[in-house]
Scaffold this active site. Structure first.
Site, PDB file in Angstrom:
ATOM      1  N   SER A 273       0.975  -1.272  -0.121  1.00  0.00           N
ATOM      2  CA  SER A 273      -0.014  -0.056   0.085  1.00  0.00           C
ATOM      3  C   SER A 273       0.934   1.383   0.053  1.00  0.00           C
ATOM      4  O   SER A 273       0.447   2.386  -0.692  1.00  0.00           O
ATOM      5  CB  SER A 273      -0.851  -0.121   1.314  1.00  0.00           C
ATOM      6  OG  SER A 273      -0.296  -0.164   2.407  1.00  0.00           O
ATOM      7  N   HIS A 303      -1.849  -8.890   2.225  1.00  0.00           N
ATOM      8  CA  HIS A 303      -1.827  -7.460   2.845  1.00  0.00           C
ATOM      9  C   HIS A 303      -2.760  -7.199   3.814  1.00  0.00           C
ATOM     10  O   HIS A 303      -3.073  -8.119   4.542  1.00  0.00           O
ATOM     11  CB  HIS A 303      -1.501  -6.549   1.604  1.00  0.00           C
ATOM     12  CG  HIS A 303      -0.801  -5.250   1.969  1.00  0.00           C
ATOM     13  ND1 HIS A 303      -0.181  -5.013   3.307  1.00  0.00           N
ATOM     14  CD2 HIS A 303      -0.775  -4.030   1.701  1.00  0.00           C
ATOM     15  CE1 HIS A 303       0.196  -3.871   3.300  1.00  0.00           C
ATOM     16  NE2 HIS A 303      -0.248  -3.002   2.343  1.00  0.00           N
ATOM     17  N   HIS A 349       5.816 -12.847   7.639  1.00  0.00           N
ATOM     18  CA  HIS A 349       6.103 -11.143   7.203  1.00  0.00           C
ATOM     19  C   HIS A 349       7.042 -11.164   6.410  1.00  0.00           C
ATOM     20  O   HIS A 349       8.201 -12.043   6.562  1.00  0.00           O
ATOM     21  CB  HIS A 349       6.202 -10.399   8.457  1.00  0.00           C
ATOM     22  CG  HIS A 349       5.988  -8.984   8.023  1.00  0.00           C
ATOM     23  ND1 HIS A 349       7.061  -8.156   7.694  1.00  0.00           N
ATOM     24  CD2 HIS A 349       4.980  -8.180   8.074  1.00  0.00           C
ATOM     25  CE1 HIS A 349       6.568  -6.671   7.503  1.00  0.00           C
ATOM     26  NE2 HIS A 349       5.260  -6.968   7.567  1.00  0.00           N
ATOM     27  N   ARG A 358       3.220  -4.456  16.942  1.00  0.00           N
ATOM     28  CA  ARG A 358       1.561  -4.155  16.648  1.00  0.00           C
ATOM     29  C   ARG A 358       0.705  -5.195  17.180  1.00  0.00           C
ATOM     30  O   ARG A 358      -0.533  -4.884  17.722  1.00  0.00           O
ATOM     31  CB  ARG A 358       1.198  -3.990  15.327  1.00  0.00           C
ATOM     32  CG  ARG A 358       2.176  -2.549  14.790  1.00  0.00           C
ATOM     33  CD  ARG A 358       2.260  -2.421  13.449  1.00  0.00           C
ATOM     34  NE  ARG A 358       2.323  -3.725  12.621  1.00  0.00           N
ATOM     35  CZ  ARG A 358       2.114  -3.837  11.038  1.00  0.00           C
ATOM     36  NH1 ARG A 358       1.661  -2.701  10.203  1.00  0.00           N
ATOM     37  NH2 ARG A 358       2.653  -4.737  10.535  1.00  0.00           N
ATOM     38  N   ASP A 404      -2.187  -8.282  11.865  1.00  0.00           N
ATOM     39  CA  ASP A 404      -3.650  -8.567  11.455  1.00  0.00           C
ATOM     40  C   ASP A 404      -4.103  -9.803  12.203  1.00  0.00           C
ATOM     41  O   ASP A 404      -5.644 -10.116  12.231  1.00  0.00           O
ATOM     42  CB  ASP A 404      -3.475  -9.026   9.950  1.00  0.00           C
ATOM     43  CG  ASP A 404      -3.200  -7.764   9.125  1.00  0.00           C
ATOM     44  OD1 ASP A 404      -3.840  -6.679   9.272  1.00  0.00           O
ATOM     45  OD2 ASP A 404      -2.346  -8.044   8.204  1.00  0.00           O
TER      46      ASP A 404
HETATM   47  N1  CMX Z   1       1.320 -19.558   6.497  1.00  0.00           N
HETATM   48  C1  CMX Z   1       1.728 -20.481   5.544  1.00  0.00           C
HETATM   49  N2  CMX Z   1       2.626 -20.507   4.564  1.00  0.00           N
HETATM   50  C2  CMX Z   1       3.536 -19.339   4.550  1.00  0.00           C
HETATM   51  C3  CMX Z   1       2.936 -18.202   5.509  1.00  0.00           C
HETATM   52  C4  CMX Z   1       2.036 -18.640   6.446  1.00  0.00           C
HETATM   53  N3  CMX Z   1       1.522 -17.642   7.392  1.00  0.00           N
HETATM   54  N4  CMX Z   1       4.114 -17.112   5.595  1.00  0.00           N
HETATM   55  C5  CMX Z   1       4.826 -17.704   4.793  1.00  0.00           C
HETATM   56  N5  CMX Z   1       4.405 -18.831   4.148  1.00  0.00           N
HETATM   57  C6  CMX Z   1       5.063 -19.370   3.136  1.00  0.00           C
HETATM   58  C7  CMX Z   1       5.044 -18.811   1.784  1.00  0.00           C
HETATM   59  O1  CMX Z   1       3.732 -18.776   1.223  1.00  0.00           O
HETATM   60  C8  CMX Z   1       6.143 -19.405   1.052  1.00  0.00           C
HETATM   61  O2  CMX Z   1       5.772 -20.421   0.554  1.00  0.00           O
HETATM   62  P1  CMX Z   1       6.193 -20.959  -1.026  1.00  0.00           P
HETATM   63  O3  CMX Z   1       7.743 -21.008  -0.807  1.00  0.00           O
HETATM   64  O4  CMX Z   1       5.801 -22.406  -1.047  1.00  0.00           O
HETATM   65  O5  CMX Z   1       5.782 -20.065  -2.059  1.00  0.00           O
HETATM   66  C9  CMX Z   1       7.139 -19.680   2.055  1.00  0.00           C
HETATM   67  O6  CMX Z   1       6.625 -19.727   3.295  1.00  0.00           O
HETATM   68  C10 CMX Z   1       8.270 -18.539   2.094  1.00  0.00           C
HETATM   69  O7  CMX Z   1       7.618 -17.231   2.461  1.00  0.00           O
HETATM   70  P2  CMX Z   1       8.370 -16.152   3.285  1.00  0.00           P
HETATM   71  O8  CMX Z   1       9.533 -15.561   2.699  1.00  0.00           O
HETATM   72  O9  CMX Z   1       8.512 -16.655   4.617  1.00  0.00           O
HETATM   73  O10 CMX Z   1       7.161 -14.908   3.366  1.00  0.00           O
HETATM   74  P3  CMX Z   1       6.866 -14.008   2.022  1.00  0.00           P
HETATM   75  O11 CMX Z   1       7.810 -12.597   2.442  1.00  0.00           O
HETATM   76  O12 CMX Z   1       7.147 -14.572   0.618  1.00  0.00           O
HETATM   77  O13 CMX Z   1       5.434 -13.376   2.184  1.00  0.00           O
HETATM   78  C11 CMX Z   1       3.803 -12.669   3.846  1.00  0.00           C
HETATM   79  C12 CMX Z   1       4.971 -12.666   3.515  1.00  0.00           C
HETATM   80  C13 CMX Z   1       3.160 -11.950   4.776  1.00  0.00           C
HETATM   81  C14 CMX Z   1       2.949 -12.586   2.441  1.00  0.00           C
HETATM   82  C15 CMX Z   1       3.395 -14.234   4.071  1.00  0.00           C
HETATM   83  O14 CMX Z   1       3.830 -14.495   5.535  1.00  0.00           O
HETATM   84  C16 CMX Z   1       1.793 -14.769   4.349  1.00  0.00           C
HETATM   85  O15 CMX Z   1       1.356 -14.819   3.225  1.00  0.00           O
HETATM   86  N6  CMX Z   1       1.268 -14.755   5.333  1.00  0.00           N
HETATM   87  C17 CMX Z   1       0.040 -14.832   5.624  1.00  0.00           C
HETATM   88  C18 CMX Z   1      -1.120 -13.669   5.219  1.00  0.00           C
HETATM   89  C19 CMX Z   1      -0.802 -12.460   6.111  1.00  0.00           C
HETATM   90  O16 CMX Z   1      -0.983 -12.487   7.252  1.00  0.00           O
HETATM   91  N7  CMX Z   1      -0.587 -11.287   5.428  1.00  0.00           N
HETATM   92  C20 CMX Z   1      -0.373 -10.163   6.403  1.00  0.00           C
HETATM   93  C21 CMX Z   1       0.977  -9.430   6.444  1.00  0.00           C
HETATM   94  C22 CMX Z   1       0.759  -7.996   7.095  1.00  0.00           C
HETATM   95  C23 CMX Z   1       0.177  -6.863   6.212  1.00  0.00           C
HETATM   96  O17 CMX Z   1       0.620  -6.668   5.192  1.00  0.00           O
HETATM   97  O18 CMX Z   1      -0.909  -6.510   6.836  1.00  0.00           O
END
Ligand code: CMX
Length: 466
Positions: A273, A303, A349, A358, A404
């Site tokens: 964002s 996000h 994250h 937070r 979140d």
């Molecule tokens: N549950 C399951 N798998 C997860 C995970 C979770 N909470 N967090 C990361 N992973 C997975 C990723 O999908 C990725 O899998 P692949 O290699 O199979 O594609 C792997 O772990 C590595 O990811 P990462 O490097 O740890 O995380 P990223 O930087 O790529 O992504 C985020 C960060 C936030 C998108 C991810 O942790 C996620 O999807 N979390 C759940 C959604 C969430 O809570 N989002 C809110 C974030 C805060 C905000 O912006 O508001």
């Protein structure tokens, strides 16, 4: 449209464009509470500081880019300047160098309140200074005076079907508000680029002021047949007015909103964002169009929409394993989520590597005000059980909860149960950080953003040549 408890003349004056808007609210001599004046004194100094820094150190290398970074969502690439906040992987966010607990301590509070007022956080984000009570009050008054929204936006919102997601309504309304843009008028009348920041500041103040009215209209239309919006009270703070227009007068809920709107405001510049608002603004799209673009990014489930997804996931969990499951049952449910190729929302994250502060401050709020709530207990149990499982997958870089994972349980407790609406609250808060940054983008004369991309073929060739 929300009515206004402010003299009509004063209200009209405050809606006027340009520098007169701030002055109608207090005498010119009282410079210290005039945010625009404070800012206009800081900007030339900062422009000089940055100019000198670039002259002496412009060619110094600050990082490297690897092939993995290019395919991996640009993680770790230092490619942006963002003034309001910086994120440390272990410590979490610092707003102008201040941690969340420090902000809770030093920022002004409402009379009898314990949580910081978002107006004060905005002052801190945009100026770098902790404001006084009087400065915060002046911002509250100014936002109340600028809060009226044009009738075409009210009509558009009233015409939307209830089935349209609140974030879609929010983004569309913000886009349509650009009919009010001071920047658009200034640009088309040929304003000098050294004055861009002034027009962006006016749009920023107007937009932040109008967001609670827009957001509350969406809430009332979508969930309460458009009834009961009420009015903005010029003697009350931004969060009080927002809560009141939503229909919540419990003082504890208002305190929660003050905390919520403070902590969701900014998370440095690279998140979707923030980066989107900055990118679109770099084309000199006005703050309304830039912020609406950022909101479309916030509406993604990885996000901001994750706060809605957390509640959806918790409800599914409750329906399958009950309100107080054993740890074993909870573990099975979590593994099933992962095995079906879904993420555990609210965990992980891109930058953070510890529990999000937070999350922690919302947990502290819950421990203080709703320690025996069954959903809070479940969220606490999830906090204990999820991280070891995510670690066991061997791929998740951060197994800890983010912001979140905790916001929904607090809103549910006070009766705001419509989870599809939660990201709109996040969006109202996010305006404070990304628009403060946009003012500085224009003040520092940052150019249109245009990083270089390569095709895989060209990247392979470059790597071979290296
Ligand atoms: N549950 C399951 N798998 C997860 C995970 C979770 N909470 N967090 C990361 N992973 C997975 C990723 O999908 C990725 O899998 P692949 O290699 O199979 O594609 C792997 O772990 C590595 O990811 P990462 O490097 O740890 O995380 P990223 O930087 O790529 O992504 C985020 C960060 C936030 C998108 C991810 O942790 C996620 O999807 N979390 C759940 C959604 C969430 O809570 N989002 C809110 C974030 C805060 C905000 O912006 O508001």
């Amino acid at each position: 449209m929300a009515l206004f408890r402010f003299s009509a003349k004063r209200c009209l004056e405050a809606q006027k464009i340009g520098s007169t808007a701030t002055n109608v609210l207090r005498p010119l001599s009282d410079a210290s509470t005039d945010l625009k004046k404070v800012l206009s004194e800081k900007i030339p100094k900062e422009q000089e500081r940055v100019k000198a820094f670039r002259k002496s150190h412009g060619s110094v290398k600050v990082g490297e880019v690897t092939v993995d970074m290019m395919y991996g969502g640009m993680r770790g690439i230092k490619g942006l300047v963002w003034e309001p906040s910086v994120l440390d992987a272990d410590e979490g966010i610092r707003f102008r160098g201040k941690s969340i607990p420090e902000c809770q301590k030093v920022l002004p509070k409402a009379a009898g309140g314990a949580e910081p007022l978002p107006e004060g956080l905005f002052w801190l984000l945009i100026t770098g200074d902790v404001p006084t009570d009087a400065q915060v009050k002046a911002v509250s008054e100014e936002w109340a005076a600028r809060s009226a929204i044009p009738s075409h936006v009210t009509k558009m919102l009233n015409d939307f079907p209830k089935s349209l997601h609140p974030m879609t309504q929010f983004s569309a309304a913000i886009t349509a508000l650009n009919s009010e843009s001071v920047f658009v008028k200034a640009y088309s009348s040929g304003v000098h680029k050294s004055k861009y920041w002034d027009a962006v500041y006016e749009d920023t103040m107007n937009l932040i002021a109008k967001l609670p009215v827009v957001a509350a209209t969406i809430y009332r239309n979508t969930y309460q047949n458009g009834k009961g919006l009420g009015s903005v009270d010029a003697n009350k703070d931004w969060s009080w007015n927002f809560s009141s227009m939503l229909g919540y007068d419990n003082p504890q809920f208002v305190e929660l909103m003050r905390l919520y709107l403070t902590i969701h405001s900014d998370h440095e510049g690279g998140n979707v964002s923030a980066h989107t608002t900055h990118l679109v603004g770099s084309a000199l799209s006005d703050p309304y169009l830039s912020f609406a673009a950022g909101m479309n990014g916030l509406a993604g489930p990885l996000h901001g929409l994750a706060n809605q997804e957390v509640l959806v996931w918790l409800q599914k969990l409750r329906s399958q394993v009950g309100d107080s499951p054993s740890d074993e049952k909870l573990k099975d449910f979590i593994w099933n989520t992962l095995k079906s190729g879904q993420v555990v929302p609210g965990y992980g994250h891109a930058v953070l590597r510890k529990t999000d502060p937070r999350y922690t401050c919302q947990r502290e709020f819950a421990l203080k005000h709703l320690p025996d709530d069954s959903l809070f207990k479940l969220v606490s149990q999830v906090y204990k059980v999820v991280p070891p499982i995510l670690l066991e997958t061997g791929k998740v870089k951060n197994p800890w909860p983010n912001v979140d994972a905790h916001s929904g349980v607090l809103l549910q407790y006070y009766g705001l149960k419509e989870m599809n609406y939660y990201t709109v609250l996040f969006g109202v808060s996010r305006a404070l950080g990304v628009l403060a940054a946009l003012v500085w983008d224009r003040a520092l004369g940052l150019p249109i953003e245009r990083p270089k991309s390569l095709s895989t073929d060209l990247l392979m060739k470059s790597v071979k040549a290296a």
